[in-house]
Design a protein around this motif. Structure first.
Motif, PDB file in Angstrom:
ATOM      1  N   GLN A   1      54.181  18.215  32.591  1.00 57.46           N
ATOM      2  CA  GLN A   1      52.775  18.034  32.935  1.00 57.46           C
ATOM      3  C   GLN A   1      52.541  16.689  33.604  1.00 57.46           C
ATOM      4  OE1 GLN A   1      50.367  20.400  32.674  1.00 57.46           O
ATOM      5  NE2 GLN A   1      49.146  18.950  33.864  1.00 57.46           N
ATOM      6  N   ILE A   2      53.225  15.660  33.132  1.00 57.44           N
ATOM      7  CA  ILE A   2      53.069  14.330  33.714  1.00 57.44           C
ATOM      8  C   ILE A   2      53.640  14.300  35.125  1.00 57.44           C
ATOM      9  CG2 ILE A   2      53.877  11.938  33.540  1.00 57.44           C
ATOM     10  CD1 ILE A   2      53.535  12.175  30.530  1.00 57.44           C
ATOM     11  N   ILE A   3      54.783  14.956  35.326  1.00 56.30           N
ATOM     12  CA  ILE A   3      55.348  15.034  36.673  1.00 56.30           C
ATOM     13  C   ILE A   3      54.366  15.732  37.610  1.00 56.30           C
ATOM     14  CG2 ILE A   3      57.181  16.054  38.074  1.00 56.30           C
ATOM     15  CD1 ILE A   3      59.073  15.697  35.725  1.00 56.30           C
ATOM     16  N   ALA A   4      53.746  16.802  37.114  1.00 51.85           N
ATOM     17  CA  ALA A   4      52.796  17.544  37.942  1.00 51.85           C
ATOM     18  C   ALA A   4      51.561  16.723  38.272  1.00 51.85           C
ATOM     19  CB  ALA A   4      52.386  18.825  37.222  1.00 51.85           C
ATOM     20  N   ASN A   5      51.189  15.787  37.378  1.00 47.74           N
ATOM     21  CA  ASN A   5      49.995  14.966  37.604  1.00 47.74           C
ATOM     22  C   ASN A   5      50.278  13.692  38.389  1.00 47.74           C
ATOM     23  OD1 ASN A   5      48.404  16.794  36.188  1.00 47.74           O
ATOM     24  ND2 ASN A   5      48.642  15.716  34.232  1.00 47.74           N
ATOM     25  N   TYR A   6      51.518  13.224  38.340  1.00 52.94           N
ATOM     26  CA  TYR A   6      51.859  11.950  38.973  1.00 52.94           C
ATOM     27  C   TYR A   6      53.074  12.115  39.886  1.00 52.94           C
ATOM     28  CZ  TYR A   6      48.761  10.073  35.370  1.00 52.94           C
ATOM     29  OH  TYR A   6      47.677   9.812  34.558  1.00 52.94           O
ATOM     30  N   GLY A   7      53.012  13.094  40.754  1.00 53.70           N
ATOM     31  CA  GLY A   7      54.135  13.367  41.648  1.00 53.70           C
ATOM     32  C   GLY A   7      54.479  12.208  42.558  1.00 53.70           C
ATOM     33  N   SER A   8      53.471  11.514  43.074  1.00 55.39           N
ATOM     34  CA  SER A   8      53.713  10.396  43.994  1.00 55.39           C
ATOM     35  C   SER A   8      54.489   9.275  43.319  1.00 55.39           C
ATOM     36  CB  SER A   8      52.388   9.855  44.538  1.00 55.39           C
ATOM     37  OG  SER A   8      51.735  10.812  45.331  1.00 55.39           O
TER      38      SER A   8
ATOM     39  N   GLN B   1      63.338  20.210  38.130  1.00 50.24           N
ATOM     40  CA  GLN B   1      63.365  19.927  39.567  1.00 50.24           C
ATOM     41  C   GLN B   1      62.234  20.658  40.276  1.00 50.24           C
ATOM     42  OE1 GLN B   1      65.532  18.187  41.675  1.00 50.24           O
ATOM     43  NE2 GLN B   1      66.702  17.271  40.016  1.00 50.24           N
ATOM     44  N   MET B   2      61.966  21.892  39.841  1.00 47.20           N
ATOM     45  CA  MET B   2      60.976  22.719  40.521  1.00 47.20           C
ATOM     46  C   MET B   2      59.547  22.224  40.302  1.00 47.20           C
ATOM     47  SD  MET B   2      62.366  24.855  42.431  1.00 47.20           S
ATOM     48  CE  MET B   2      60.862  25.752  42.842  1.00 47.20           C
ATOM     49  N   VAL B   3      59.306  21.445  39.240  1.00 45.35           N
ATOM     50  CA  VAL B   3      57.958  20.944  38.987  1.00 45.35           C
ATOM     51  C   VAL B   3      57.479  20.090  40.149  1.00 45.35           C
ATOM     52  CG1 VAL B   3      56.536  19.470  37.500  1.00 45.35           C
ATOM     53  CG2 VAL B   3      58.199  21.036  36.490  1.00 45.35           C
TER      54      VAL B   3
ATOM     55  N   TRP C   1      54.628  20.836  42.986  1.00 45.92           N
ATOM     56  CA  TRP C   1      53.562  19.851  43.227  1.00 45.92           C
ATOM     57  C   TRP C   1      53.399  19.603  44.722  1.00 45.92           C
ATOM     58  CZ3 TRP C   1      53.682  14.861  45.337  1.00 45.92           C
ATOM     59  CH2 TRP C   1      52.529  14.087  45.141  1.00 45.92           C
ATOM     60  N   LEU C   2      54.520  19.495  45.413  1.00 48.94           N
ATOM     61  CA  LEU C   2      54.474  19.273  46.861  1.00 48.94           C
ATOM     62  C   LEU C   2      53.911  20.494  47.584  1.00 48.94           C
ATOM     63  CD1 LEU C   2      57.895  17.478  47.454  1.00 48.94           C
ATOM     64  CD2 LEU C   2      55.644  16.523  47.965  1.00 48.94           C
ATOM     65  N   THR C   3      54.393  21.677  47.230  1.00 48.08           N
ATOM     66  CA  THR C   3      53.972  22.892  47.928  1.00 48.08           C
ATOM     67  C   THR C   3      52.523  23.255  47.649  1.00 48.08           C
ATOM     68  OG1 THR C   3      54.844  24.251  46.112  1.00 48.08           O
ATOM     69  CG2 THR C   3      56.303  23.861  47.983  1.00 48.08           C
ATOM     70  N   SER C   4      51.970  22.723  46.562  1.00 48.06           N
ATOM     71  CA  SER C   4      50.570  22.995  46.253  1.00 48.06           C
ATOM     72  C   SER C   4      49.631  21.986  46.906  1.00 48.06           C
ATOM     73  CB  SER C   4      50.351  22.990  44.738  1.00 48.06           C
ATOM     74  OG  SER C   4      50.619  21.711  44.195  1.00 48.06           O
ATOM     75  N   GLY C   5      50.199  21.115  47.751  1.00 47.20           N
ATOM     76  CA  GLY C   5      49.370  20.153  48.473  1.00 47.20           C
ATOM     77  C   GLY C   5      49.130  18.863  47.736  1.00 47.20           C
ATOM     78  N   GLY C   6      49.975  18.544  46.754  1.00 47.55           N
ATOM     79  CA  GLY C   6      49.797  17.321  45.987  1.00 47.55           C
ATOM     80  C   GLY C   6      50.057  16.075  46.808  1.00 47.55           C
ATOM     81  N   GLY C   7      49.277  15.022  46.562  1.00 41.43           N
ATOM     82  CA  GLY C   7      49.484  13.744  47.227  1.00 41.43           C
ATOM     83  C   GLY C   7      49.031  13.713  48.673  1.00 41.43           C
TER      84      GLY C   7
ATOM     85  N   HIS D   1      72.067  16.588  44.739  1.00 46.39           N
ATOM     86  CA  HIS D   1      70.651  16.915  44.572  1.00 46.39           C
ATOM     87  C   HIS D   1      70.337  17.595  43.232  1.00 46.39           C
ATOM     88  CE1 HIS D   1      70.884  16.164  48.891  1.00 46.39           C
ATOM     89  NE2 HIS D   1      69.583  15.936  48.840  1.00 46.39           N
ATOM     90  N   LEU D   2      71.381  17.949  42.462  1.00 44.87           N
ATOM     91  CA  LEU D   2      71.203  18.489  41.107  1.00 44.87           C
ATOM     92  C   LEU D   2      70.341  19.746  41.077  1.00 44.87           C
ATOM     93  CD1 LEU D   2      70.706  15.188  39.052  1.00 44.87           C
ATOM     94  CD2 LEU D   2      72.793  16.529  39.358  1.00 44.87           C
ATOM     95  N   ARG D   3      70.356  20.496  42.168  1.00 42.42           N
ATOM     96  CA  ARG D   3      69.693  21.808  42.183  1.00 42.42           C
ATOM     97  C   ARG D   3      70.789  22.842  42.387  1.00 42.42           C
ATOM     98  NH1 ARG D   3      64.722  23.038  45.727  1.00 42.42           N
ATOM     99  NH2 ARG D   3      64.865  24.858  44.360  1.00 42.42           N
ATOM    100  N   LEU D   4      71.311  23.361  41.270  1.00 38.80           N
ATOM    101  CA  LEU D   4      72.475  24.230  41.354  1.00 38.80           C
ATOM    102  C   LEU D   4      72.167  25.558  42.049  1.00 38.80           C
ATOM    103  CD1 LEU D   4      74.206  23.622  37.916  1.00 38.80           C
ATOM    104  CD2 LEU D   4      74.606  22.523  40.119  1.00 38.80           C
ATOM    105  N   THR D   5      70.887  25.931  42.124  1.00 43.89           N
ATOM    106  CA  THR D   5      70.542  27.150  42.863  1.00 43.89           C
ATOM    107  C   THR D   5      70.529  26.914  44.367  1.00 43.89           C
ATOM    108  OG1 THR D   5      68.167  26.675  42.697  1.00 43.89           O
ATOM    109  CG2 THR D   5      69.153  28.044  40.966  1.00 43.89           C
ATOM    110  N   GLN D   6      70.717  25.659  44.777  1.00 45.73           N
ATOM    111  CA  GLN D   6      70.709  25.325  46.203  1.00 45.73           C
ATOM    112  C   GLN D   6      71.952  24.544  46.629  1.00 45.73           C
ATOM    113  OE1 GLN D   6      68.307  26.336  48.511  1.00 45.73           O
ATOM    114  NE2 GLN D   6      67.680  27.607  46.781  1.00 45.73           N
ATOM    115  N   VAL D   7      72.988  24.537  45.792  1.00 47.07           N
ATOM    116  CA  VAL D   7      74.196  23.763  46.114  1.00 47.07           C
ATOM    117  C   VAL D   7      74.846  24.267  47.402  1.00 47.07           C
ATOM    118  CG1 VAL D   7      76.568  23.317  45.401  1.00 47.07           C
ATOM    119  CG2 VAL D   7      74.717  23.003  43.776  1.00 47.07           C
TER     120      VAL D   7
END
Length: 292
Positions: free
Chosen positions: A58-65, A145-147, A151-157, A207-213
Motif C-alpha cells: 500500500q505504501i509503494i502504491a501511495n509513494y511511487g515517486s 515488483q508489479m505494485v 502505479w505507473l500504468t494507472s497514471g501515478g506521479g 531486474h528481478l522480474r522472473l516472468t520477464q527474464v
C-alpha cells in the motif's frame, strides 16, 4: 590493441575476479543506496520503517515517486559510479574503454529499425516466459515488483519526472555498467560471443522480474551486440531510453493491451524477425568495413 584498454591499476587482474568483484560491489551499493534514499524520502512524509513492514504494498502504491527516486539514486551510485571507478582502475582512457564515442547516423538508424523489428519477438517471448510456473516465494517477489508497475500504468506521479526516473536514469547508468564496463571485461574473459551473452543474461536477471527474464535478456543481448559492432555506447543508451520511454507513454496514453498483450500475431513476429535479420546483416557489414 587489447592492451590499450587494460593499462590501469587493475588492468592485468584476472577478468573473472574483476567481474565478480565489481558485480557484487555494484549490486550491493545499488541496493543499499536505493533503499536508504527511499526510506529517507518516505520519512519526509511521516512514513516509518514499521509502517513499511506492516503495509509495504500500500505504501509503494501511495509513494511511487519516492521509491523510483531511491532506485534512480541507487542506479547512479551503484551501477554508474562503480562502473566509472572500475573503468578508471582498468584503463588510463576510461571513456574509450567504456566506448563512450559518437555513433554514425546509419548505425543509429539501422539499430533503431532493428529494435522495432525485435519488439514483436520480445513481446512474444514475454508471453511465453509468463507461462513458466514460479515457487510461491518468487511469486511474492513478482507481486511486489508489479505494485510499482501498476502505479505507473494507472497514471501515478508526474510524467516528466517518471520519464527521468524510469527512462533516462536506467538508460544511462545501466548501459554504462552492463554494456560499458562489464561487457568489456566479459569479452576479455569469454570472447566476443560469450561477453555478449553473459552481459545480456545478467541484465535480464538484474531486474528481478522472473516472468520477464527472457525478453529482457534478449534485449540485453541485442544492446550488447550493438555496443560491440558499432563501437558506441550511445546507441544502446538511446534504444534503452526509447524502450522504457515508449512503454511509459503507452501506459499513460495508449491501450494497455499494447504494452502488455495477451497474444502476438505470428505475422508480426515473422515480419519483425525478417526486418531484424536484415538490419543485423547491414550493421555487421558496417562493422567489418570499419575493421579494414
Amino acid at each position: 590493441m587489447l592492451k590499450d584498454h587494460f593499462d590501469g591499476v587493475s588492468g592485468n587482474w584476472p577478468s573473472f575476479v574483476v567481474i565478480g568483484l565489481w558485480v557484487i560491489c555494484g549490486f550491493v551499493v545499488y541496493l543499499l543506496a536505493g533503499n536508504l534514499v527511499s526510506l529517507l524520502l518516505l520519512g519526509l512524509h511521516g512514513v516509518s520503517m514499521q509502517d513499511l513492514v506492516i503495509n509495504q504494498q500500500q505504501i509503494i502504491a501511495n509513494y511511487g515517486s519516492e521509491f523510483l527516486g531511491g532506485n534512480a539514486i541507487g542506479l547512479a551510485l551503484g551501477l554508474g559510479g562503480v562502473a566509472i571507478l572500475a573503468s578508471w582502475l582498468d584503463s588510463s582512457r576510461p571513456l574509450k574503454y567504456l566506448r563512450i564515442t559518437k555513433c554514425t547516423p546509419i548505425d543509429l538508424g539501422l539499430s533503431c529499425l532493428g529494435y522495432f523489428g525485435l519488439v514483436p519477438i520480445v513481446l512474444g517471448a514475454g508471453i511465453l516466459n509468463e507461462q513458466v510456473p514460479l515457487p510461491e516465494i518468487l511469486q511474492q517477489m513478482e507481486e511486489q515488483q508489479m505494485v510499482i508497475v501498476e502505479w505507473l500504468t494507472s497514471g501515478g506521479g508526474n510524467f516528466g519526472l517518471n520519464l527521468l526516473l524510469v527512462a533516462v536514469t536506467p538508460a544511462v547508468f545501466e548501459e554504462v555498467f552492463f554494456r560499458g564496463f562489464l561487457q568489456r571485461r566479459a569479452e576479455r574473459a569469454m570472447g566476443i560471443v560469450g561477453g555478449i551473452l553473459f552481459t545480456g543474461i545478467l541484465f535480464g536477471l538484474f531486474h528481478l522480474r522472473l516472468t520477464q527474464v527472457i525478453p529482457l535478456a534478449v534485449l540485453g543481448c541485442y544492446f550488447a551486440y550493438l555496443t560491440w559492432s558499432t563501437g558506441s555506447l550511445l546507441i544502446p543508451i538511446i534504444l534503452h531510453f526509447l524502450n522504457n520511454g515508449m512503454m511509459l507513454a503507452i501506459s499513460k496514453w495508449g491501450d494497455q493491451s499494447i504494452a502488455d498483450p495477451e497474444v502476438i500475431p505470428w505475422l508480426f513476429v515473422f515480419t519483425g524477425g525478417i526486418v531484424f535479420i536484415i538490419c543485423i546483416i547491414f550493421i555487421h557489414r558496417n562493422h567489418e568495413q570499419r575493421q579494414h
